[in-house]
Structure formats: structure tokens, C-alpha cells
Design an enzyme around this catalytic site. Structure first.
Site, PDB file in Angstrom:
ATOM      1  N   GLY A 347       0.824  -1.222   0.000  1.00 19.42           N
ATOM      2  CA  GLY A 347       0.000   0.000   0.000  1.00 19.42           C
ATOM      3  C   GLY A 347       0.849   1.260   0.000  1.00 19.42           C
ATOM      4  N   GLU A 370      10.474   8.250 -28.643  1.00 16.12           N
ATOM      5  CA  GLU A 370      11.536   7.895 -29.610  1.00 16.12           C
ATOM      6  C   GLU A 370      11.175   6.596 -30.350  1.00 16.12           C
ATOM      7  OE1 GLU A 370      15.474   8.902 -29.200  1.00 16.12           O
ATOM      8  OE2 GLU A 370      15.131  10.519 -27.763  1.00 16.12           O
TER       9      GLU A 370
HETATM   10  N1  CAA Z   1      19.150   5.277 -41.106  1.00 16.07           N
HETATM   11  C1  CAA Z   1      19.217   5.857 -42.338  1.00 16.07           C
HETATM   12  N2  CAA Z   1      18.185   5.884 -43.194  1.00 16.07           N
HETATM   13  C2  CAA Z   1      17.022   5.310 -42.799  1.00 16.07           C
HETATM   14  C3  CAA Z   1      16.887   4.697 -41.550  1.00 16.07           C
HETATM   15  C4  CAA Z   1      18.005   4.676 -40.703  1.00 16.07           C
HETATM   16  N3  CAA Z   1      17.944   4.108 -39.485  1.00 16.07           N
HETATM   17  N4  CAA Z   1      15.628   4.215 -41.444  1.00 16.07           N
HETATM   18  C5  CAA Z   1      14.994   4.514 -42.586  1.00 16.07           C
HETATM   19  N5  CAA Z   1      15.859   5.174 -43.414  1.00 16.07           N
HETATM   20  C6  CAA Z   1      15.581   5.616 -44.773  1.00 16.07           C
HETATM   21  C7  CAA Z   1      15.290   4.375 -45.574  1.00 16.07           C
HETATM   22  O1  CAA Z   1      16.489   3.821 -46.072  1.00 16.07           O
HETATM   23  C8  CAA Z   1      14.376   4.848 -46.653  1.00 16.07           C
HETATM   24  O2  CAA Z   1      15.116   5.331 -47.733  1.00 16.07           O
HETATM   25  P1  CAA Z   1      15.168   4.442 -49.114  1.00 16.07           P
HETATM   26  O3  CAA Z   1      13.777   4.520 -49.667  1.00 16.07           O
HETATM   27  O4  CAA Z   1      16.203   5.139 -49.935  1.00 16.07           O
HETATM   28  O5  CAA Z   1      15.545   3.072 -48.704  1.00 16.07           O
HETATM   29  C9  CAA Z   1      13.655   6.018 -46.004  1.00 16.07           C
HETATM   30  O6  CAA Z   1      14.406   6.399 -44.849  1.00 16.07           O
HETATM   31  C10 CAA Z   1      12.262   5.632 -45.570  1.00 16.07           C
HETATM   32  O7  CAA Z   1      12.386   4.532 -44.706  1.00 16.07           O
HETATM   33  P2  CAA Z   1      11.198   3.503 -44.488  1.00 16.07           P
HETATM   34  O8  CAA Z   1      10.633   3.084 -45.813  1.00 16.07           O
HETATM   35  O9  CAA Z   1      11.670   2.437 -43.567  1.00 16.07           O
HETATM   36  O10 CAA Z   1      10.129   4.445 -43.767  1.00 16.07           O
HETATM   37  P3  CAA Z   1       8.719   4.130 -43.160  1.00 16.07           P
HETATM   38  O11 CAA Z   1       7.795   5.223 -43.549  1.00 16.07           O
HETATM   39  O12 CAA Z   1       8.324   2.704 -43.429  1.00 16.07           O
HETATM   40  O13 CAA Z   1       8.964   4.320 -41.575  1.00 16.07           O
HETATM   41  C11 CAA Z   1       9.588   3.731 -39.347  1.00 16.07           C
HETATM   42  C12 CAA Z   1       9.824   3.547 -40.848  1.00 16.07           C
HETATM   43  C13 CAA Z   1      10.680   2.872 -38.702  1.00 16.07           C
HETATM   44  C14 CAA Z   1       8.235   3.234 -38.889  1.00 16.07           C
HETATM   45  C15 CAA Z   1       9.801   5.215 -38.960  1.00 16.07           C
HETATM   46  O14 CAA Z   1       8.769   6.027 -39.458  1.00 16.07           O
HETATM   47  C16 CAA Z   1       9.890   5.438 -37.464  1.00 16.07           C
HETATM   48  O15 CAA Z   1      10.945   5.232 -36.879  1.00 16.07           O
HETATM   49  N6  CAA Z   1       8.765   5.851 -36.834  1.00 16.07           N
HETATM   50  C17 CAA Z   1       8.798   6.237 -35.425  1.00 16.07           C
HETATM   51  C18 CAA Z   1       9.088   7.691 -35.305  1.00 16.07           C
HETATM   52  C19 CAA Z   1       9.708   8.022 -33.993  1.00 16.07           C
HETATM   53  O16 CAA Z   1      10.544   7.317 -33.468  1.00 16.07           O
HETATM   54  N7  CAA Z   1       9.290   9.145 -33.439  1.00 16.07           N
HETATM   55  C20 CAA Z   1       9.858   9.599 -32.222  1.00 16.07           C
HETATM   56  C21 CAA Z   1       9.731  11.071 -32.118  1.00 16.07           C
HETATM   57  S1  CAA Z   1      11.032  11.815 -31.214  1.00 16.07           S
HETATM   58  C22 CAA Z   1      10.610  11.681 -29.596  1.00 16.07           C
HETATM   59  O17 CAA Z   1       9.803  10.904 -29.185  1.00 16.07           O
HETATM   60  C23 CAA Z   1      11.423  12.544 -28.735  1.00 16.07           C
HETATM   61  C24 CAA Z   1      11.065  12.793 -27.353  1.00 16.07           C
HETATM   62  O18 CAA Z   1       9.972  13.169 -26.998  1.00 16.07           O
HETATM   63  C25 CAA Z   1      12.119  12.667 -26.341  1.00 16.07           C
END
Ligand code: CAA
Length: 387
Positions: A347, A370
Site C-alpha cells: 500500500g 523515440e
Molecule cells: N538510417 C538511415 N536511413 C534510414 C533509416 C536509418 N535508421 N531508417 C529509414 N531510413 C531511410 C530508408 O532507407 C528509406 O530510404 P530508401 O527509400 O532510400 O531506402 C527512407 O528512410 C524511408 O524509410 P522507411 O521506408 O523504412 O520508412 P517508413 O515510412 O516505413 O517508416 C519507421 C519507418 C521505422 C516506422 C519510422 O517512421 C519510425 O521510426 N517511426 C517512429 C518515429 C519516432 O521514433 N518518433 C519519435 C519522435 S522523437 C521523440 O519521441 C522525442 C522525445 O519526446 C524525447
């Protein structure tokens, strides 16, 4: 391998242990005492900021050439872990300073780096990261904030949401669409200043945890900035955003490890003091099994986090996988460990008279920001299955 070196296999260098001791000392004296108050009032813990700044722990990752402490990724993770052990809200000071500046460090011009990293290193400014929007969270590439070129300037319009330390930070990395026909290839990154005309902030979000770290919307209303404030080349913003997160998901893992360690340490002390049925509750095997599981999960999370930090420092090709794995595993572990810490206090754990309920609420965000842990699993699976 020579016998004298074999003892050093897979253990932290002495200088990293020394950093941990130094941060722990500062936090015990000057951060922990404000943690409950920051949670209760929802105000930014200025005293913690001042203490971290005085000890150069507010943005330790900034390279020496820009006036920073030049801490490597592992040392930075240890700083964040130790601050989070005392106060999760305060740990967002070094963590978000790294998140906000990482796009510059990875892709910015020398002029931009000199102009914007130096004041952050000096502690005169903080730096936030503006990726998410009301309708673009996990699907970050569907953002609609627009940047339109106008002569030697860019004009930005849009709304960014869930921006950590918004309003307190002087500087913001803003991701905006420069070519609406190109999806992720049509996104560019910019430095926006709080002082730029047209920048304003929403009301602070009423959150479950990390209440001492302000989370607000950032409004961009015809914000006109010089063209040289673009970070990297036009159209490379999304890749820069993702590369940044590869590095900084390690810092969220470290934050989760720190919160969990704080909860375990408190619960360990409590169960040895608290007596029921004529003996300390720590003498009961059911309680001992819980503590053992908490310690085991925590150490596994820490080891994965430090491994990912090493990969971040070296820029290893598998950092994308390890950053996601460390963030996901450590935050899930932190949620379990802090929930069990509340259980161990019974509790009392459920009241604000004890810190573990705050730690449980603070741990929750590490599974969400993130990138949610569902997104981390998408990232990991794509890495595992590619090629
Ligand atoms: N490094 C370099 N390039 C990358 C990459 C990486 N890690 N990940 C993707 N890319 C590139 C890809 O290579 C791709 O390019 P190409 O077409 O030339 O291959 C392009 O980016 C698009 O990638 P995806 O097709 O994989 O993109 P997607 O639309 O399918 O999205 C996802 C992928 C992983 C879902 C991404 O959108 C994501 O990470 N979403 C979550 C967002 C996020 O983490 N937000 C957090 C906000 S910040 C925060 O929260 C801060 C805070 O408050 C403290």
C-alpha cells in the site's frame, strides 16, 4: 591474449566508472532532492539543470571542438542513466540536448555546428527535436509541416506535437516537407530558434509521468529563416531523423535502466526494514524471487544498452538494430521492475509518500517515445529479415 589483459574483457573502462561516481554524487546532492517536487508541481527542475550544468553533465556528448565535454556515447549513456536513477524528468536535459543536436552533429555544416553547438555546450541554451505531428506519430514520413523556398530563405508552416522541453529550449531541429511528391525523400531538416518570428508554443501537456519535463506543441506560423539553416542537403531530412534516432534510442534505454535502478535500490532498502509476521519481508522467499528477477532483468537491459552505446560510438552498421533492441528491451524491463517495486512496498508503494509510484509512471514513457516499442519491433524485424 596476454594474461594481464584477459581480466579486462568485457568490463567498463575505469574512466567510465569514475564518470558514474561523479554523476551519482552530483545527483544525490542536487538532483534527487528536487525530483518529487518537479513531479508534484510539473515545473522544469531549474535547480537540477544548474547542478548538471555546473558539473558539465547537461550536454556531455558535445565534442570538445565546440566547447563540450566530448563524452563518448557510453559515457553519455552513463550520465543519463545516473540522472534518471535520481529524477527521470532531469535526465531529459542531457538526453534531449543530444537528440536535438544529433542531426547537426551527423549532417550539419561546420558553420551551423559552431553557431548552435557552442551555446548548448556552455549551458546557455537547450536544443529540442521536432519530428512528430498531431497526425504523424509512428508514421513520421506522413508529416505535413511545410517549408517553402523564398529567395535566400525558407518559410515554415505547421504544427509539431509532443516536443520535449519545448518552450525551455532556445533551439529546435524541425523536420518539414520541401517536396510533397517525394514522401520521405521530400523531407528536410532545419534549425529554428525560439526567437524566430512566428514560433509559439501550446499549453503544457498533462502527462502521467516525466512531469518536470515540459511537453508542448510547437507552432510554426510563416517562420522565415535563412537558407543556410538547413541541416544537410535538401531531401535528406528523414534519413537524418532516423539516423539520429538510431543513436538516441540508446539514451532512452539508458534512461530506462536508470529509472529501474532507482526503483530497485529503493525497494531493496524498504523490504529489509519492513517487518511483517515478525521478520523483515526480505526474508520471505516469494519476495526474494521477485528481487532476483528484478536485478536479473535490469542487468540484462544494462548490458544490451552499453553494447548498443559502443555501437553508437563506433557507428557500427548494426546500430539500427541494437538501438531499437536496447530501447525496447530496457523500457519493457523498466516497466516490469518499477511495477514490481510498487508491489514490494504494498500500500505504501501506491502513495506519493514513496518515490516508486513516480518511477513507475516515469518508466511508462520509455516504452512510448523515440518510437513506440511496436515501432522498435518493426525496425528490428526489418533489420533481421533484410537481404
Ligand atoms: N538510417 C538511415 N536511413 C534510414 C533509416 C536509418 N535508421 N531508417 C529509414 N531510413 C531511410 C530508408 O532507407 C528509406 O530510404 P530508401 O527509400 O532510400 O531506402 C527512407 O528512410 C524511408 O524509410 P522507411 O521506408 O523504412 O520508412 P517508413 O515510412 O516505413 O517508416 C519507421 C519507418 C521505422 C516506422 C519510422 O517512421 C519510425 O521510426 N517511426 C517512429 C518515429 C519516432 O521514433 N518518433 C519519435 C519522435 S522523437 C521523440 O519521441 C522525442 C522525445 O519526446 C524525447
Amino acid at each position: 591474449m596476454p594474461a594481464d589483459q584477459s581480466f579486462d574483457v568485457y568490463r567498463l573502462p575505469e574512466e567510465h566508472e569514475a564518470i558514474r561516481e561523479a554523476v551519482r554524487e552530483v545527483c544525490a546532492a542536487k538532483v534527487a532532492p528536487h525530483a518529487a517536487e518537479a513531479d508534484e508541481t510539473g515545473e522544469f527542475p531549474k535547480a537540477s539543470y544548474d547542478a548538471l550544468r555546473a558539473a558539465d553533465f547537461h550536454a556531455p556528448h558535445i565534442p570538445v571542438e565546440y566547447g563540450g565535454a566530448g563524452a563518448d556515447a557510453l559515457a553519455t549513456a552513463i550520465v543519463i542513466e545516473e540522472v534518471a536513477r535520481a529524477c527521470a524528468s532531469s535526465s531529459l536535459i542531457p538526453a534531449v540536448n543530444k537528440l536535438g543536436t544529433m542531426p547537426l552533429i551527423l549532417a550539419g555544416s561546420e558553420e551551423l555546428k559552431r553557431k548552435y553547438l557552442t551555446p548548448v555546450a556552455a549551458g546557455d541554451a537547450m536544443f529540442s527535436y521536432c519530428l512528430s505531428e498531431p497526425e504523424a506519430g509512428s508514421d513520421a514520413a506522413s508529416m505535413t509541416t511545410r517549408a517553402v523556398r523564398d529567395g535566400d530563405h525558407w518559410v515554415l508552416n505547421g504544427v509539431k506535437r509532443w516536443i520535449t522541453n519545448a518552450g525551455v529550449s532556445e533551439f529546435y531541429t524541425v523536420f518539414a516537407v520541401t517536396d510533397p511528391t517525394a514522401r520521405s525523400k521530400g523531407i528536410s531538416a532545419f534549425v529554428v530558434e525560439k526567437a524566430d518570428a512566428g514560433v509559439s508554443f501550446g499549453a503544457p501537456e498533462k502527462k502521467l509521468g516525466i512531469k518536470g519535463s515540459p511537453t508542448r506543441e510547437v507552432y510554426l506560423d510563416n517562420v522565415r529563416i535563412p537558407a543556410d539553416r538547413m541541416i544537410g542537403a535538401e531531401g535528406t531530412g528523414f534519413a537524418t531523423a532516423m539516423r539520429t534516432l538510431d543513436h538516441t534510442r540508446v539514451t532512452i534505454a539508458a534512461q530506462a535502466v536508470g529509472i529501474a535502478q532507482g526503483a530497485l535500490d529503493y525497494a531493496k532498502g524498504y523490504i529489509q526494514e519492513r517487518k511483517q509476521f515478525g521478520k523483515p519481508v526480505a526474508d520471505f522467499q516469494g519476495i526474494q524471487f521477485m528481487v532476483a528477477d528484478m536485478g536479473m532483468k535490469l542487468e540484462a537491459a544494462r548490458q544490451l544498452t552499453y553494447t548498443a552505446a559502443g555501437k553508437s560510438e563506433r557507428g557500427d552498421a548494426d546500430l539500427t538494430y541494437f538501438g531499437a533492441a536496447a530501447k525496447c528491451f530496457a523500457s519493457d524491463a523498466a516497466m516490469e521492475i518499477t511495477t514490481d517495486a510498487v508491489q514490494l512496498l504494498g500500500g505504501y508503494g501506491y502513495t506519493r509518500d514513496y518515490p516508486v509510484e513516480r518511477m513507475m509512471r516515469d518508466a511508462k514513457i520509455t516504452q512510448i517515445y523515440e518510437g513506440t516499442n511496436q515501432v522498435q519491433r518493426i525496425v528490428m524485424a526489418r533489420q533481421l529479415l533484410k537481404g
